[in-house]
Scaffold this active site. Sequence first.
Site, short mmCIF file in Angstrom:
data_model
loop_
_atom_site.label_atom_id
_atom_site.label_comp_id
_atom_site.label_asym_id
_atom_site.label_seq_id
_atom_site.Cartn_x
_atom_site.Cartn_y
_atom_site.Cartn_z
N LYS A 170 17.66 21.90 -11.25
CA LYS A 170 16.91 20.68 -11.55
C LYS A 170 17.75 19.58 -12.19
O LYS A 170 18.63 19.84 -13.00
CB LYS A 170 15.73 21.00 -12.47
CG LYS A 170 14.57 21.68 -11.80
CD LYS A 170 13.93 20.92 -10.65
CE LYS A 170 13.06 19.78 -11.12
NZ LYS A 170 11.77 20.21 -11.70
N HIS A 206 0.84 -1.22 0.00
CA HIS A 206 0.00 0.00 0.00
C HIS A 206 0.87 1.26 0.00
O HIS A 206 0.42 2.31 0.48
CB HIS A 206 -0.95 0.04 1.21
CG HIS A 206 -1.68 -1.23 1.44
ND1 HIS A 206 -2.91 -1.50 0.88
CD2 HIS A 206 -1.33 -2.36 2.13
CE1 HIS A 206 -3.30 -2.73 1.24
NE2 HIS A 206 -2.36 -3.28 1.99
#
Length: 457
Positions: A284, A157
């Site tokens: 980035k 999960h």
Amino acid sequence: MSDKLWGGRFQVETDALVDQFGASIGFDQLMAAEDLEGSLAHVKMLGKTGILSSADVAEIVAGLQSIQQDLAAGKIDFTVDNEDIHMNIESILTDRIGPVAGKLHTARSRNDQVATDFHLYLKKRIPMVIEVITNLQKALITLAENNIKTIMPGYTHLQHAQPISYAHYLMAYFQMLQRDKERFEFNLKHTDISPLGATALAGTTFPIDRHFTAEKLGFNDVYANSLDAVSDRDFAIEFLSNSSILMMHLSRFSEEISMWVSHEFQYLELSDGYTTGSSIMPQKKNPDMVELIRGKTGRIYGHLLGLLTTMKGLPLAYNKDLQEDKEGTFDTVKTIIPALKIFTGMIKTLKVNETKMKTSTENDYSNATELADYLAVKGLPFRQAHAVVGKLVLHGIQTHQNLQDMPLSELKAGSELIEADVYPELQSDTAVARRNSFGGTGFEQVKQQIEIAKKLI
Ligand code: ARG
């Protein structure tokens, strides 16, 4: 009369848009080499069976070979006026050797011709796919071997569940790829069958030898039914289906990589060589390749759905709809091979942040099962042990303590069965090491898995 190769019964020229819409030369020229191979085998068979004279065969063979050479040298131009690769090559042959070229199409149709080309095309590409899958598997084994003792959180999960070995995680993908490979190997069997000689749909009155052409072309078998031979595209559907499953695997792997290189996780770092920057944000480093591979999964599913839908409801035997089998298949080959190569490069250059991975298993209560198992070994029914540990976890959350840091007195408040010997079992590496059931994440099991995997490739 129309000046088309098939123009005899036509009184009006086709509309220009019809020519463009109907033409496949824009893409089926990718099968030019296969088309020439097929024609060479066919004409040699026509000679061997006495259907054509050896002089005619020699002329046609020489003509086809000269086209082969020019094709390899990039000196052949195709034209939409000749619709598809088959008629383009026949027309080039006619320019080179004259009307005798017209004898090549004896006892053949474009229907068995295109099926033959397509089979040959995939028969060559499937082994290439298998090879690049194997290379990725090898890279996974190497990375796994270097990370047997690297501890990471195992998830269910997407919640921390139990600590596992990173090598164990990697070997799960090895297994998926192994099944992918087996599927492509099976796919190769269905591809390795010759449709040549089925002719338009019903076979031919000429005394052809289909086994001779099959053997010349290296096919393992011959279609037993001529209607099936010209209309079967199962082998391409299997290829697209196998590719879809393969891409689904790569996409899941990509999703995890893209999460795990993020600032929140920092489990992994991709090499600069497999990332890109931003045009505005100088800091980035984007995992574009895994995103693209995840993204391209959609287009491969699309090709599968496209061909399945094209085939649905097609009456036997050949229909022009079948021309729609190629672009998606070509694009799939063009997509999955580089995707696999890039993935292999990424795995080979991947940096694993063992500390980040391990630390995140030390404050997440992912050793709760260890404590429950400990109590079960001491005789407490597992259901009760589960409840005891649940309460201790709650106590830990409320008092900001991990299970392994709780004083014995507090653990004992949960159950008197807990003694000091519990502490080593609560360490995440012990937890991993002790999961030594077959196929489990225990270090010994993972080593064994890797040994078995090495024998598979
Ligand atoms: N370009 C065609 C295709 O890809 C070749 C076969 C054409 N056959 C025909 N009967 N029109 O399917």
